[in-house]
Design an enzyme around this catalytic site. Structure first.
Site, short mmCIF file in Angstrom:
data_model
loop_
_atom_site.label_atom_id
_atom_site.label_comp_id
_atom_site.label_asym_id
_atom_site.label_seq_id
_atom_site.Cartn_x
_atom_site.Cartn_y
_atom_site.Cartn_z
N ASP A 88 -6.90 -7.58 -8.76
CA ASP A 88 -6.19 -7.15 -6.79
C ASP A 88 -6.26 -5.91 -6.16
OD1 ASP A 88 -4.40 -8.27 -4.50
OD2 ASP A 88 -4.22 -9.97 -5.94
N ASP A 89 -5.30 -5.36 -5.65
CA ASP A 89 -5.93 -3.93 -5.39
C ASP A 89 -5.39 -2.95 -5.76
OD1 ASP A 89 -5.48 -5.38 -2.39
OD2 ASP A 89 -3.75 -5.44 -2.42
N GLY A 135 -12.37 -5.34 -8.08
CA GLY A 135 -11.02 -4.95 -7.61
C GLY A 135 -10.76 -5.31 -5.85
N HIS A 136 -9.48 -5.00 -4.99
CA HIS A 136 -9.81 -5.30 -3.88
C HIS A 136 -9.12 -4.43 -2.54
CE1 HIS A 136 -7.94 -9.59 -4.34
NE2 HIS A 136 -9.15 -9.43 -5.14
N GLY A 137 -9.62 -3.02 -3.21
CA GLY A 137 -9.66 -2.04 -3.07
C GLY A 137 -8.38 -0.87 -3.07
#
Length: 432
Positions: free
Chosen positions: A265-266, A287-289
């Site tokens: 995720d993030d 990941g989501h940055g």
């Protein structure tokens, strides 16, 4: 006459005894002790025990050595099979209640199996939480009396958490991921524990820690003030659900530096109440940055300000730098700067989405969290999709004060809606 000779003999004996005492005292001082109370006077490091805990003593000062409370002294086996939760709780109680500078020690070279464990203050003089071994989560979901937390540290000030070069927090999250509705649609959506929650702490220094395979969020920093996170490595598979690397909410004055995060995720999620956050030398992927938000869910108010990212590398991540807000929310996300960033094959390198929705049905609403004063400077790299820059802003509350300065992202176009954008230097792609 005989009496005089006897007195003379006693007098000579006394003189001899005084001479011997003086010689012993000189030897005592030469050995490095400069005071009658036996305090040590040296520039060297004094080893406290066999667990490599060192305390610095400065020359000429009289100081008492800090005490160390080891979980091994309270029966922790560290064999990876025995439940060591009670031993940790007893050791913590002792360390937290001890006067004088105190170290709480998890010895290296062993794996300690733990169920839900709370490390709660306030503490008298606890200053160091040394995780030199491995903390391993139980793989039985029934072992968790707290469904929201695995390890939680709360209400302790002026604390250093140090993993050295060997400390690991392992959430053993696979059993939780398999039962997530995001992996198996037939499963109900339920909450999984956060691996490490840091709650209501002041003046926290966390460094040299390895966190992996959390049940859900890996590290959550909540309601804290003045936090320094340095050299932290967070890892989980790219498809592990909701495993945010570092989650920050209601926290002021926080620094995250020299850290490497790859997760499902993030890499870093920034929520309501975060103020004055500095991120530097970050590596993210998978990941989501870095995500500011989501903000304003369920028509709530949200305020985030003073976010400064200086130096980051994103590789093969879903997003680079993202701001996301729900329709129907209110508040502001403002005074944000992303600079000196490299993107490698990132799906959404730069994105603001004021119409974010993760529900099955989303309705258009008029209110929105205001996004303003956001600077993107010295950002380069490649996009994995046709859209490298997305500004999907609210019609009623358009994005204001957006600056792109020396931005060069290859492989995609720009999609800009309801955004006030100013270009400076070389900018590619540009909003049309």
């Amino acid at each position: 006459m005989a009496r005089c000779c006897g007195l003379l003999t006693i007098f000579i004996c006394v003189l001899l005894m005084l001479s011997l005492c003086q010689a012993n005292l000189s030897s005592y001082v030469d050995d490095g002790y400069g005071h009658e109370d036996g305090s040590f006077e040296s520039d060297s490091l004094l080893k406290l025990n066999n667990d490599d805990v060192l305390t610095l003593k400065s020359s000429g000062e009289t100081t008492s050595a800090s005490s160390t409370v080891s979980v091994a002294s309270f029966g922790a086996k560290g064999d990876g099979k025995t439940d060591d939760t009670q031993a940790f709780e007893k050791a913590w109680k002792k360390a937290c209640s001890t006067n004088g500078v105190t170290n709480f020690l998890v010895p290296k070279g062993k794996s300690y199996l733990l169920t839900s464990t709370q490390f709660k203050g306030p503490c008298k003089s606890l200053r160091n939480f040394q995780i030199l071994g491995s903390l391993s989560a139980s793989t039985k979901r029934s072992d968790y009396k707290d469904k929201y937390h695995w390890l939680i540290l709360e209400d302790v000030n002026n604390l250093s958490i140090d993993g050295g070069s060997t400390g690991v927090i392992n959430g053993n999250g696979k059993i939780w991921w398999q039962n997530s509705c995001k992996i198996d649609k037939s499963k109900p959506c339920t909450t999984a524990p956060t691996a490490l929650t840091l709650y209501n702490l002041r003046n926290l220094n966390m460094k040299n820690l390895r966190v992996r395979d959390a049940q859900q969020i890996q590290v959550s920093i909540e309601n804290c003030n003045n936090v320094d996170v340095n050299n932290v490595v967070v890892s989980a598979p790219g498809d592990s659900p909701n495993t945010d690397g570092i989650h920050i909410t209601n926290t002021k004055n926080i620094r995250v530096s020299k850290s490497d995060i790859g997760t499902g995720d993030d890499c870093i999620s920034i929520e309501d109440g975060t103020q004055n956050l500095q991120i530097s030398d970050l590596t993210c992927g998978p990941g989501h940055g870095i995500s500011i938000g989501s903000l304003g869910d369920d028509n709530s108010k949200a305020y985030v300000s003073g976010i400064y990212v200086d130096g980051a590398k994103f590789s093969e991540s879903d997003n680079g730098v993202r701001i996301k807000t729900y329709q129907g929310g209110s508040g502001t996300a403002k005074n944000i700067k992303f600079q000196n960033i490299q993107m490698k094959n990132v799906k959404n390198p730069i994105i603001i989405d004021q119409n974010y929705c993760d529900k099955d049905k989303c309705e258009d609403q008029e209110s929105a969290v205001q996004v303003k004063n956001v600077v993107y400077k010295n950002i380069s790299g490649t996009s994995a999709t046709d859209v490298a820059i997305t500004f999907n802003c609210s019609e009623k509350y358009p994005c204001q004060g957006i600056v792109l300065e020396n931005v060069n992202i290859k492989g995609g176009n720009a999609s800009c809606k309801n955004a006030n954008v100013k270009n400076q230097g070389t900018v590619s792609p540009k909003c049309s």
